[in-house]
Design a protein around this motif. Sequence first.
Motif, short mmCIF file in Angstrom:
data_model
loop_
_atom_site.label_atom_id
_atom_site.label_comp_id
_atom_site.label_asym_id
_atom_site.label_seq_id
_atom_site.Cartn_x
_atom_site.Cartn_y
_atom_site.Cartn_z
N MET A 1 -3.72 5.45 7.20
CA MET A 1 -3.22 6.78 6.90
C MET A 1 -4.35 7.60 6.27
N PRO A 2 -4.50 8.86 6.62
CA PRO A 2 -5.54 9.67 5.98
C PRO A 2 -5.34 9.74 4.47
N MET A 3 -6.38 9.45 3.72
CA MET A 3 -6.29 9.39 2.26
C MET A 3 -6.08 10.76 1.61
N GLN A 4 -6.26 11.83 2.35
CA GLN A 4 -6.02 13.14 1.74
C GLN A 4 -4.55 13.31 1.34
N TYR A 5 -3.65 12.58 1.99
CA TYR A 5 -2.24 12.64 1.59
C TYR A 5 -2.02 12.03 0.21
N VAL A 6 -2.80 11.04 -0.12
CA VAL A 6 -2.71 10.43 -1.44
C VAL A 6 -3.37 11.34 -2.47
N TYR A 7 -4.56 11.83 -2.17
CA TYR A 7 -5.29 12.68 -3.11
C TYR A 7 -4.62 14.04 -3.29
N ALA A 8 -3.82 14.45 -2.35
CA ALA A 8 -3.07 15.71 -2.50
C ALA A 8 -2.06 15.62 -3.63
N SER A 9 -1.64 14.42 -3.97
CA SER A 9 -0.63 14.26 -5.03
C SER A 9 -1.13 14.80 -6.36
N PHE A 10 -2.39 14.55 -6.69
CA PHE A 10 -2.92 15.03 -7.96
C PHE A 10 -3.01 16.55 -7.95
N PHE A 11 -3.45 17.12 -6.84
CA PHE A 11 -3.55 18.57 -6.71
C PHE A 11 -2.17 19.21 -6.83
N VAL A 12 -1.18 18.67 -6.15
CA VAL A 12 0.19 19.19 -6.21
C VAL A 12 0.75 19.04 -7.62
N GLY A 13 0.51 17.89 -8.25
CA GLY A 13 1.00 17.66 -9.60
C GLY A 13 0.42 18.63 -10.61
N VAL A 14 -0.87 18.90 -10.51
CA VAL A 14 -1.52 19.85 -11.42
C VAL A 14 -0.96 21.25 -11.20
N GLU B 1 0.83 -1.21 0.00
CA GLU B 1 0.00 0.00 0.00
C GLU B 1 0.86 1.26 0.00
N LEU B 2 1.87 1.30 0.85
CA LEU B 2 2.74 2.47 0.90
C LEU B 2 3.54 2.62 -0.39
N ALA B 3 3.98 1.51 -0.97
CA ALA B 3 4.69 1.57 -2.25
C ALA B 3 3.77 2.14 -3.33
N ARG B 4 2.52 1.74 -3.33
CA ARG B 4 1.55 2.25 -4.31
C ARG B 4 1.38 3.76 -4.15
N TYR B 5 1.28 4.23 -2.92
CA TYR B 5 1.09 5.66 -2.69
C TYR B 5 2.33 6.45 -3.07
N CYS B 6 3.50 5.91 -2.81
CA CYS B 6 4.74 6.58 -3.24
C CYS B 6 4.81 6.65 -4.76
N PHE B 7 4.39 5.60 -5.42
CA PHE B 7 4.40 5.60 -6.88
C PHE B 7 3.41 6.63 -7.43
N ILE B 8 2.25 6.74 -6.81
CA ILE B 8 1.27 7.75 -7.22
C ILE B 8 1.88 9.14 -7.12
N TRP B 9 2.57 9.43 -6.03
CA TRP B 9 3.22 10.73 -5.87
C TRP B 9 4.28 10.93 -6.94
N THR B 10 5.02 9.88 -7.26
CA THR B 10 6.05 9.98 -8.30
C THR B 10 5.44 10.38 -9.64
N VAL B 11 4.33 9.76 -9.98
CA VAL B 11 3.68 10.04 -11.26
C VAL B 11 3.20 11.49 -11.33
N PHE B 12 2.53 11.95 -10.30
CA PHE B 12 1.96 13.29 -10.38
C PHE B 12 3.01 14.39 -10.23
N VAL B 13 4.04 14.17 -9.44
CA VAL B 13 5.14 15.14 -9.39
C VAL B 13 5.90 15.12 -10.71
N GLY B 14 5.93 13.97 -11.35
CA GLY B 14 6.57 13.85 -12.66
C GLY B 14 5.90 14.68 -13.74
N MET B 15 4.66 15.08 -13.53
CA MET B 15 4.00 15.96 -14.50
C MET B 15 4.78 17.26 -14.66
N GLY B 16 5.21 17.82 -13.55
CA GLY B 16 6.00 19.06 -13.60
C GLY B 16 7.34 18.85 -14.27
#
Length: 168
Positions: A125-138, A47-62
Motif C-alpha cells: 500500500m502506498p505509505m502516503q496514506y499512513v503519513y497523511a494521518s499525522f497531517f490530518v491529525g494536526v 500491518e493493516l492493524a498498525r496503520y489503523c491504530f496510527i490513524w486512530t491516534v492522530f484523529v484522536g488529537m482533534g
Amino acid sequence: MKKVLFWFDEHIEELIGAIMLGAVTVLIAVGVFCRYVMKSSLAWSDELARYCFIWTVFVGMGLAVKNNGNMKIDILEIAVPRLKPVLTVIQDLVYLAFLLYMIRPCYEVLAKFISNPQPSPALQMPMQYVYASFFVGVLLAAFRIIQKYYRSVRARLAAGRQSKEGTL
C-alpha cells in the motif's frame, strides 16, 4: 442537510476512531486465529492493524482538543485555581502554535511520499496514506482549537447583545 453537517462536526472523530479501533480488533483477532488455529500467519493483518491504530491516534488529537483532554501540566491550576481560565488559554495558544508550526513539516513529508511512492512491506500500500494521518491529525486539532475559541467569542457576543436588549 444542516443537521447532517452538524452531526459530522460533533462526531467525526468518534466515528473514525470507532471504525479504526473496530478494524484493529478484527484484524488482530483474525491474525491470531490464523496463526494459532490455522497454523498459517497473515503478514498483512498486523500491518493493516498498525496503520489503523496510527490513524486512530492522530484523529484522536482533534477529539482530545474538543473534549479538553490534552495532556498538560496542571500543577499551577491545582495550586491557584483562580488562574485556571488564563492558564487554559495559554496552554491552548502554545498547543495551537505548535500545531501551526507542524503543518509545513507534515505537508513536506507527505509531499515527498506522494512524489516518490514507497509501498508498505506486506500490503504494498502506498505509505502516503499512513503519513497523511499525522497531517490530518494536526489540521484537525488546530481546527478544533480555533473552533473552540470562535464558539466562545460568539457566545459571549450573543450574551452581551441579549443583556443590552434586556436592559432597554
